[in-house]
Write an enzyme that holds these catalytic residues in place. Structure first.
Site, PDB file in Angstrom:
ATOM      1  N   CYS A  93       6.406  -2.089  -1.451  1.00 38.42           N
ATOM      2  CA  CYS A  93       5.479  -2.280  -2.590  1.00 38.42           C
ATOM      3  C   CYS A  93       6.144  -2.453  -4.058  1.00 38.42           C
ATOM      4  O   CYS A  93       6.678  -3.287  -4.340  1.00 38.42           O
ATOM      5  CB  CYS A  93       4.591  -1.213  -2.679  1.00 38.42           C
ATOM      6  SG  CYS A  93       2.793  -1.604  -3.341  1.00 38.42           S
ATOM      7  N   HIS A 189       2.437  -0.274   3.895  1.00 37.27           N
ATOM      8  CA  HIS A 189       2.726   1.012   3.820  1.00 37.27           C
ATOM      9  C   HIS A 189       2.352   1.367   5.370  1.00 37.27           C
ATOM     10  O   HIS A 189       2.184   0.882   6.246  1.00 37.27           O
ATOM     11  CB  HIS A 189       1.634   1.480   3.100  1.00 37.27           C
ATOM     12  CG  HIS A 189       1.559   1.067   1.350  1.00 37.27           C
ATOM     13  ND1 HIS A 189       2.806   1.663   0.551  1.00 37.27           N
ATOM     14  CD2 HIS A 189       1.352   0.172   0.650  1.00 37.27           C
ATOM     15  CE1 HIS A 189       2.860   1.165  -0.457  1.00 37.27           C
ATOM     16  NE2 HIS A 189       1.635   0.246  -0.616  1.00 37.27           N
TER      17      HIS A 189
END
Length: 238
Positions: A93, A189
């Site tokens: 990310c 994630h």
């Protein structure tokens, strides 16, 4: 055999339980009788990439990314040299975005390391939800959870995988993440590795071969539970 894992800036980049990727590295090494050591590098610490076999760079909010960028710029040349020398990196990310040229937020431009020829720009709405990829790195679908406002253009880089459910890099291209040498950048994630053991073993294998030679192989593990977790994510996106 032993691998040393560098965890960069866990005091700032620590969203969504992604430090679980570190534990997955360690457990899958331990189960094979291979030693490991984790070195957390906090903001301002001196980092010696010569001592590292794997580097993990997690995600953070725009504010944390801006703070981390200052420290990353101080190590840019060494970090870039490590990557170009086939050092193993997992960047998630915010960490993924910062490897590129810049991340344009809704209010300012955060300069990136320009190690990858990618750019990221903020745009509403956020891309949120379970995501599934098909990838050459895994015989099973890669599963995870995405939550990002950044839209990333990876240019001519190789993507991690093709999106079969979810949004991916920008919600348009149909692809997610990036692979460059022994680096994987991704928005997934969850954390990523416990539910995708083949990706974990791919990175571990790259690190072991870089350190000990191409003849190193990883013995197979019983991944029944990991595959069940993977399938659970796949099933709930149907």
């Amino acid at each position: 055999m032993k691998l040393t894992i560098g965890h960069l800036y866990p005091d700032l980049l620590n969203l969504y339980g992604d430090r679980g990727n570190i534990q997955c590295f360690r457990k899958r090494l331990k189960w094979r009788g291979i030693e490991s050591e984790v070195i957390p590098y906090l903001s301002g610490d001196t980092i010696d990439f010569n001592n590292l076999d794997i580097v993990f760079l997690g995600g953070g909010s725009d504010r944390e990314q801006e703070l981390v960028c200052k420290y990353l710029m101080e190590i840019r040349e060494d970090f870039s040299a490590y990557i170009e020398d086939n050092g193993v990196v997992l960047a998630v990310c915010g960490g993924y975005q910062l490897l590129g040229k810049y991340y344009q937020t809704d209010s300012k431009k955060i300069e990136g390391l320009s190690i990858l020829n990618i750019i990221s720009e903020w745009e509403e709405p956020r891309l949120i939800g379970d995501i599934i990829l098909d990838s050459s790195l895994s015989s099973k679908p890669i599963v995870g959870f995405e939550n990002h406002a950044g839209r990333t253009d990876i240019g001519n880089h190789t993507p991690l995988g093709k999106v079969t459910r979810g949004h991916g890099n920008n919600g348009i291209s149909g692809y997610e993440g990036v692979i460059y040498k022994n680096l994987i950048g991704t928005y997934l994630h969850g954390p990523l590795l416990p539910k995708n053991p083949e990706i974990c073993d791919y990175l571990l294998s790259c690190a072991l071969k870089r350190k000990y030679g191409e003849d190193v192989t990883l013995e197979n593990l019983d991944d029944t539970l990991e595959h069940m977790a993977n399938q659970t994510i796949a099933d709930r996106t149907e």
